[in-house]
Design an enzyme around this catalytic site. Sequence first.
Site, mmCIF file in Angstrom:
data_model
loop_
_atom_site.group_PDB
_atom_site.id
_atom_site.type_symbol
_atom_site.label_atom_id
_atom_site.label_comp_id
_atom_site.label_asym_id
_atom_site.label_seq_id
_atom_site.Cartn_x
_atom_site.Cartn_y
_atom_site.Cartn_z
ATOM 1 N N ASP A 218 0.859 -1.188 0.000
ATOM 2 C CA ASP A 218 0.000 0.000 0.000
ATOM 3 C C ASP A 218 0.891 1.231 0.000
ATOM 4 O O ASP A 218 1.651 1.449 0.943
ATOM 5 C CB ASP A 218 -0.910 -0.008 1.236
ATOM 6 C CG ASP A 218 -1.954 1.098 1.189
ATOM 7 O OD1 ASP A 218 -1.939 1.910 0.235
ATOM 8 O OD2 ASP A 218 -2.789 1.146 2.106
ATOM 9 N N GLU A 244 -1.746 -1.204 -3.851
ATOM 10 C CA GLU A 244 -2.856 -0.349 -3.450
ATOM 11 C C GLU A 244 -2.453 1.118 -3.578
ATOM 12 O O GLU A 244 -1.419 1.532 -3.061
ATOM 13 C CB GLU A 244 -3.235 -0.676 -1.995
ATOM 14 C CG GLU A 244 -4.427 0.107 -1.474
ATOM 15 C CD GLU A 244 -4.932 -0.442 -0.135
ATOM 16 O OE1 GLU A 244 -4.493 -1.532 0.282
ATOM 17 O OE2 GLU A 244 -5.749 0.238 0.493
ATOM 18 N N LYS A 293 -14.385 0.710 2.983
ATOM 19 C CA LYS A 293 -14.222 0.954 4.420
ATOM 20 C C LYS A 293 -15.455 1.704 4.895
ATOM 21 O O LYS A 293 -15.838 2.709 4.283
ATOM 22 C CB LYS A 293 -12.988 1.809 4.708
ATOM 23 C CG LYS A 293 -11.655 1.151 4.356
ATOM 24 C CD LYS A 293 -10.503 2.122 4.566
ATOM 25 C CE LYS A 293 -9.181 1.475 4.173
ATOM 26 N NZ LYS A 293 -8.065 2.446 4.156
ATOM 27 N N GLU A 347 -8.771 -6.865 5.553
ATOM 28 C CA GLU A 347 -7.670 -6.553 6.468
ATOM 29 C C GLU A 347 -8.264 -6.132 7.819
ATOM 30 O O GLU A 347 -7.775 -5.194 8.446
ATOM 31 C CB GLU A 347 -6.776 -5.449 5.890
ATOM 32 C CG GLU A 347 -7.562 -4.182 5.581
ATOM 33 C CD GLU A 347 -6.744 -3.089 4.918
ATOM 34 O OE1 GLU A 347 -5.679 -3.385 4.343
ATOM 35 O OE2 GLU A 347 -7.175 -1.926 4.990
#
Length: 395
Positions: A218, A244, A293, A347
């Site tokens: 990421d 990411e 998210k 995650e």
Amino acid sequence: MRKKNVNAMSTLELRDFDVPGAFRRIKSIRTAILDVPLMRPHRVSVSTIEKQSVVLVRIVTEDGLEGIGEGVVPGGPWWSGDTVEAIQGLVDQYLAPLLLGAEVSSIGYAIQRINSLIPGAAFAKAALEMALWDLKGKMLGLPVYELLGGAHRTKLPVTWALEADGPDVVAKEIREKLNQKIHASFKLKMGGRDPDIDVARIAAICQLIPAGVPLAVDLNGAWDEATSRRLLPALGDAGISMVEQPVPRWDVGALARLRQNASVRIMADESLLTVHDATMLGQNSAADVFTLKLAKNGGIVAVQRISAIAEAYGIACYGGTTIESSIGTAASVHAFCASSSLTAGTELFGPLLLADDLVEVPVRYANGCVHLTHGPGFGVTLDEDKVAIYTRRRG
Ligand code: MN
């Protein structure tokens, strides 16, 4: 009861939230900031997180039923400029007064009304909406995933996030986690160093761990397009499977161009905040995977819509974290288990990174997965002793 803020929109009347259906009148909405210690410092591209602060939102009805929600940012303002202090201020001063005294039956309708008055503020809306979902589930005696249409799955694989540390330290942690059989895939934070040195660090890590272990990185938007074009192939050659957010959130064109030639899968995180971002990314073929998210997207209703857009474009979704306690993690598990396109894993390691939790029975991890909770609402009960210990004193 909190006084309605003088700046709150006068066009919205309480009855505007009242639509037919079962609900009870909201009597109070309280917030507190809790500072929870971490198991170890968590280093990301430009910051090191020492503790995780969360905003606890408690919505209580006239007959004493309580729903809980959690507002979080990933350890300070580095990710989006959002903070827990801003979340608390938005909820206390502007969002909560819109709901006090209302009978919120349709959560989607309430959120739509709030959105028509106050744009943005996704992190604060997510916290408030989470408490509404928990409350509604408790009121009806059903888990939230049932309210969302039922679960597609009852557990989700959990990737472990590594610190942006040196190869020996990171590889040791990966081998330990593999031996413990808690995690089978890993995500490495990058972007805080010179790009070439950072790629050499990642390649060294790949050399030190067993072949075939899924590794993602990421970048949190740290590289520009030219740097990404030059170095993404090296990451692919080293064994990285997914990258990411290599470029900044606004550069959807670069994401699309990089994806056309990339040997690694491209995941959009910072570029995917709203349903309109999801449409834009889909139209431009700018991502292989969407990171969802609850916090950044503004809650469960928004995540459901983005997840549907992803499905329409054939894009897989990944369940991201903002480092929630078991409250926000349970909520995320409910939302992600109810999503048909959440097929790229998660995650949701928040409770494993925290040194303590805020509920009586934390969410359960076993065999590399986090498991769905089954009680009413999100199926978690606040531990009032822990809440008292970690509540930040005002002033
Ligand atoms: Mn990310």
